[in-house]
Motif scaffolding. Structure first.
Motif, PDB file in Angstrom:
ATOM      1  N   ALA A 117     -27.667  33.942 -29.855  1.00 60.15           N
ATOM      2  CA  ALA A 117     -27.326  32.638 -29.293  1.00 60.15           C
ATOM      3  C   ALA A 117     -26.042  32.064 -29.890  1.00 60.15           C
ATOM      4  CB  ALA A 117     -28.489  31.656 -29.489  1.00 60.15           C
ATOM      5  N   SER A 118     -25.753  32.413 -31.142  1.00 56.13           N
ATOM      6  CA  SER A 118     -24.564  31.841 -31.779  1.00 56.13           C
ATOM      7  C   SER A 118     -23.291  32.254 -31.045  1.00 56.13           C
ATOM      8  CB  SER A 118     -24.495  32.278 -33.245  1.00 56.13           C
ATOM      9  OG  SER A 118     -24.473  33.678 -33.330  1.00 56.13           O
ATOM     10  N   CYS A 119     -23.264  33.442 -30.465  1.00 56.04           N
ATOM     11  CA  CYS A 119     -22.083  33.879 -29.711  1.00 56.04           C
ATOM     12  C   CYS A 119     -22.242  33.640 -28.214  1.00 56.04           C
ATOM     13  CB  CYS A 119     -21.814  35.369 -29.933  1.00 56.04           C
ATOM     14  SG  CYS A 119     -21.170  35.749 -31.565  1.00 56.04           S
ATOM     15  N   HIS A 120     -23.358  34.116 -27.653  1.00 58.76           N
ATOM     16  CA  HIS A 120     -23.515  34.064 -26.187  1.00 58.76           C
ATOM     17  C   HIS A 120     -24.053  32.722 -25.701  1.00 58.76           C
ATOM     18  CE1 HIS A 120     -22.503  38.261 -25.236  1.00 58.76           C
ATOM     19  NE2 HIS A 120     -23.102  38.581 -26.370  1.00 58.76           N
ATOM     20  N   VAL A 132     -16.221  35.728 -25.506  1.00 60.17           N
ATOM     21  CA  VAL A 132     -17.595  36.232 -25.436  1.00 60.17           C
ATOM     22  C   VAL A 132     -18.107  36.059 -24.008  1.00 60.17           C
ATOM     23  CG1 VAL A 132     -19.948  36.018 -26.289  1.00 60.17           C
ATOM     24  CG2 VAL A 132     -18.029  35.658 -27.853  1.00 60.17           C
ATOM     25  N   PRO A 133     -18.396  37.166 -23.324  1.00 59.42           N
ATOM     26  CA  PRO A 133     -18.828  37.069 -21.915  1.00 59.42           C
ATOM     27  C   PRO A 133     -20.226  36.474 -21.781  1.00 59.42           C
ATOM     28  CG  PRO A 133     -18.966  39.340 -22.693  1.00 59.42           C
ATOM     29  CD  PRO A 133     -18.350  38.565 -23.806  1.00 59.42           C
ATOM     30  N   PRO A 134     -20.530  35.912 -20.617  1.00 59.35           N
ATOM     31  CA  PRO A 134     -21.871  35.359 -20.391  1.00 59.35           C
ATOM     32  C   PRO A 134     -22.897  36.458 -20.159  1.00 59.35           C
ATOM     33  CG  PRO A 134     -20.563  35.176 -18.397  1.00 59.35           C
ATOM     34  CD  PRO A 134     -19.646  35.735 -19.454  1.00 59.35           C
ATOM     35  N   GLY A 137     -26.356  35.704 -15.353  1.00 66.41           N
ATOM     36  CA  GLY A 137     -25.621  36.087 -14.144  1.00 66.41           C
ATOM     37  C   GLY A 137     -24.723  37.301 -14.320  1.00 66.41           C
ATOM     38  N   SER A 138     -24.735  37.924 -15.501  1.00 66.35           N
ATOM     39  CA  SER A 138     -23.877  39.083 -15.726  1.00 66.35           C
ATOM     40  C   SER A 138     -24.398  40.315 -14.987  1.00 66.35           C
ATOM     41  CB  SER A 138     -23.805  39.390 -17.234  1.00 66.35           C
ATOM     42  OG  SER A 138     -23.325  40.709 -17.446  1.00 66.35           O
ATOM     43  N   GLU A 139     -23.458  41.014 -14.332  1.00 66.32           N
ATOM     44  CA  GLU A 139     -23.862  42.239 -13.629  1.00 66.32           C
ATOM     45  C   GLU A 139     -24.321  43.342 -14.591  1.00 66.32           C
ATOM     46  OE1 GLU A 139     -20.924  40.669 -13.763  1.00 66.32           O
ATOM     47  OE2 GLU A 139     -19.266  41.942 -13.055  1.00 66.32           O
ATOM     48  N   THR A 164     -15.357  43.468 -17.696  1.00 68.40           N
ATOM     49  CA  THR A 164     -15.291  42.452 -16.649  1.00 68.40           C
ATOM     50  C   THR A 164     -16.688  41.946 -16.331  1.00 68.40           C
ATOM     51  OG1 THR A 164     -13.341  43.523 -15.731  1.00 68.40           O
ATOM     52  CG2 THR A 164     -14.488  41.949 -14.314  1.00 68.40           C
ATOM     53  N   VAL A 165     -16.863  40.645 -16.501  1.00 69.52           N
ATOM     54  CA  VAL A 165     -18.154  40.016 -16.232  1.00 69.52           C
ATOM     55  C   VAL A 165     -17.926  38.836 -15.302  1.00 69.52           C
ATOM     56  CG1 VAL A 165     -20.187  38.917 -17.251  1.00 69.52           C
ATOM     57  CG2 VAL A 165     -18.996  40.701 -18.522  1.00 69.52           C
ATOM     58  N   LYS A 166     -18.617  38.828 -14.181  1.00 65.92           N
ATOM     59  CA  LYS A 166     -18.524  37.746 -13.201  1.00 65.92           C
ATOM     60  C   LYS A 166     -17.058  37.462 -12.837  1.00 65.92           C
ATOM     61  CE  LYS A 166     -21.705  34.271 -13.757  1.00 65.92           C
ATOM     62  NZ  LYS A 166     -22.438  33.259 -14.567  1.00 65.92           N
TER      63      LYS A 166
HETATM   64  C1  HEC Z   1     -20.468  37.910 -32.872  1.00 66.85           C
HETATM   65  C2  HEC Z   1     -20.715  37.495 -31.521  1.00 66.85           C
HETATM   66  C3  HEC Z   1     -21.772  38.228 -30.711  1.00 66.85           C
HETATM   67  C4  HEC Z   1     -23.101  38.360 -31.006  1.00 66.85           C
HETATM   68  C5  HEC Z   1     -23.860  37.864 -32.215  1.00 66.85           C
HETATM   69  C6  HEC Z   1     -23.691  39.048 -29.890  1.00 66.85           C
HETATM   70  N1  HEC Z   1     -22.752  39.390 -28.969  1.00 66.85           N
HETATM   71 FE1  HEC Z   1     -23.041  40.353 -27.219  1.00 66.85          FE
HETATM   72  N2  HEC Z   1     -21.050  40.394 -26.897  1.00 66.85           N
HETATM   73  C7  HEC Z   1     -20.087  39.815 -27.692  1.00 66.85           C
HETATM   74  C8  HEC Z   1     -18.787  40.150 -27.198  1.00 66.85           C
HETATM   75  C9  HEC Z   1     -17.466  39.692 -27.790  1.00 66.85           C
HETATM   76  C10 HEC Z   1     -18.968  40.983 -26.073  1.00 66.85           C
HETATM   77  C11 HEC Z   1     -17.905  41.655 -25.231  1.00 66.85           C
HETATM   78  C12 HEC Z   1     -17.386  42.923 -25.933  1.00 66.85           C
HETATM   79  C13 HEC Z   1     -16.180  43.523 -25.269  1.00 66.85           C
HETATM   80  O1  HEC Z   1     -15.222  42.797 -25.091  1.00 66.85           O
HETATM   81  O2  HEC Z   1     -16.221  44.738 -24.961  1.00 66.85           O
HETATM   82  C14 HEC Z   1     -20.410  41.099 -25.887  1.00 66.85           C
HETATM   83  C15 HEC Z   1     -21.028  41.783 -24.862  1.00 66.85           C
HETATM   84  C16 HEC Z   1     -22.367  41.788 -24.604  1.00 66.85           C
HETATM   85  C17 HEC Z   1     -22.968  42.346 -23.419  1.00 66.85           C
HETATM   86  C18 HEC Z   1     -22.276  43.042 -22.258  1.00 66.85           C
HETATM   87  C19 HEC Z   1     -21.412  42.079 -21.475  1.00 66.85           C
HETATM   88  C20 HEC Z   1     -22.180  40.961 -20.812  1.00 66.85           C
HETATM   89  O3  HEC Z   1     -21.846  39.797 -21.096  1.00 66.85           O
HETATM   90  O4  HEC Z   1     -23.085  41.213 -20.027  1.00 66.85           O
HETATM   91  C21 HEC Z   1     -24.322  42.148 -23.578  1.00 66.85           C
HETATM   92  C22 HEC Z   1     -25.417  42.563 -22.581  1.00 66.85           C
HETATM   93  C23 HEC Z   1     -24.541  41.477 -24.833  1.00 66.85           C
HETATM   94  N3  HEC Z   1     -23.333  41.272 -25.434  1.00 66.85           N
HETATM   95  C24 HEC Z   1     -25.772  41.121 -25.323  1.00 66.85           C
HETATM   96  C25 HEC Z   1     -25.969  40.595 -26.607  1.00 66.85           C
HETATM   97  C26 HEC Z   1     -27.265  40.380 -27.184  1.00 66.85           C
HETATM   98  C27 HEC Z   1     -28.600  40.616 -26.496  1.00 66.85           C
HETATM   99  C28 HEC Z   1     -27.064  39.927 -28.448  1.00 66.85           C
HETATM  100  C29 HEC Z   1     -28.101  39.623 -29.516  1.00 66.85           C
HETATM  101  C30 HEC Z   1     -28.877  40.739 -29.979  1.00 66.85           C
HETATM  102  C31 HEC Z   1     -25.637  39.820 -28.639  1.00 66.85           C
HETATM  103  N4  HEC Z   1     -25.011  40.249 -27.511  1.00 66.85           N
HETATM  104  C32 HEC Z   1     -25.047  39.365 -29.806  1.00 66.85           C
HETATM  105  C33 HEC Z   1     -20.343  39.024 -28.799  1.00 66.85           C
HETATM  106  C34 HEC Z   1     -21.553  38.898 -29.437  1.00 66.85           C
END
Ligand code: HEC
Length: 258
Positions: A117-120, A132-134, A137-139, A164-166
């Motif tokens: 949650a801290s990032c997404h 940080v992509p959503p 709604g992400s494909e 690429t997301v959305k």
């Molecule tokens: C430090 C920040 C951070 C954390 C914590 C993080 N993510 Fe991400 N996540 C990212 C970033 C940045 C990308 C895109 C990476 C890229 O540019 O290739 C991404 C991409 C993704 C994607 C693929 C793209 C999309 O948006 O659909 C998924 C699925 C995802 N994360 C799920 C998770 C999940 C589930 C967790 C927890 C277990 C998590 N992430 C924790 C930063 C984070």
């Protein structure tokens, strides 16, 4: 000097026969009694060898406690945690393997809140400002690019490079690996949680989640020596080459199409 002893002296001085002097029977008897006091029961002198054995035992006991007390910590010799141990490494209880959407979501929600949650964002909305992509709604999560094989790899190894997301391309930030932090069932849980939260409704049948621990395990096995320590993240290009039909060994049902 006791009165009995004093009387003895006087008796010895007066040496007339029959007067109780040292020559008389009583006198001799007194002398015997005086020299060899009748030991009272329980107060006999201790033979030297008994004292020696006791002393040796005490020293051994002190040495034993000193060397084996383990600082009197109860966890050192408490062997209750070894119950059921046969041989080799300590037997670990098997990981739980939640198999319904609800059970997986329950495991995943907790992980999502503490890790993702801290990032997404708490609503999976992402953060364009930090690239940080959503997830909502992400494909890649619940749409036509989503598969157990792809999602497992993103979570296991982390992700880097343009994605690429959305309709928007995110590049520059790195998704951290979770493969050495979370167990397979927990990764399956968090994947199932993001696939079925907010506006995402990917698993139509609550009894048949598309991603369980088996799929995550299969992805790990397929990647073999790939390190889940963050040094070998996946890229979107690499994921796009993976078939969407769950052809990983052990991977079972295809994801529900939206
Ligand atoms: C430090 C920040 C951070 C954390 C914590 C993080 N993510 Fe991400 N996540 C990212 C970033 C940045 C990308 C895109 C990476 C890229 O540019 O290739 C991404 C991409 C993704 C994607 C693929 C793209 C999309 O948006 O659909 C998924 C699925 C995802 N994360 C799920 C998770 C999940 C589930 C967790 C927890 C277990 C998590 N992430 C924790 C930063 C984070």
């Amino acid at each position: 000097m006791s009165t009995a002893d004093a009387r003895e002296r006087i008796d010895e001085g007066g040496d007339e026969p029959g007067a109780g002097g040292s020559d008389s029977v009583q006198g001799m008897h007194r002398a015997v009694v005086r020299e060899h006091a009748e030991p009272r029961d329980g107060f006999e002198p201790i033979p030297f060898w008994v004292a020696a054995v006791c002393g040796a035992l005490l020293m051994w006991g002190g040495f034993y406690i000193g060397s084996s007390s383990a600082d009197f910590r109860r966890d050192v010799y408490d062997r209750t945690d070894l119950v059921g141990l046969t041989s080799g490494p300590v037997a670990q209880p098997p990981d739980p393997n939640p198999r319904t959407v609800d059970d997986l979501k329950r495991v995943g929600e907790q992980k999502y809140t503490t890790i993702c949650a801290s990032c997404h964002g708490p609503q999976g909305q992402g953060n364009p400002a930090t690239n940080v992509p959503p997830l909502d709604g992400s494909e890649w999560v619940a749409g036509d690019q989503a598969s157990a094989a792809r999602l497992s790899r993103i979570l296991l190894y982390g992700m880097t490079g343009p994605v690429t997301v959305k309709g928007r391309t995110y590049n520059g930030a790195v998704m951290p690996n979770q493969g050495n932090l979370l167990k397979d069932y927990e990764i399956a849980g968090v994947i199932t949680y993001i696939r079925n939260s907010w506006s995402n409704k990917a698993d139509a049948d609550p009894a048949k989640p598309a991603v369980t621990a088996d799929e995550v395990k299969a992805a790990r096995a397929k990647e073999g020596a790939r390190k889940a320590n963050g040094s070998q993240p996946v890229t979107a290009d690499e994921l796009l080459k993976l078939k969407l039909d769950h052809s990983d060994t052990g991977a079972a049902p295809p994801p529900a199409k939206k």
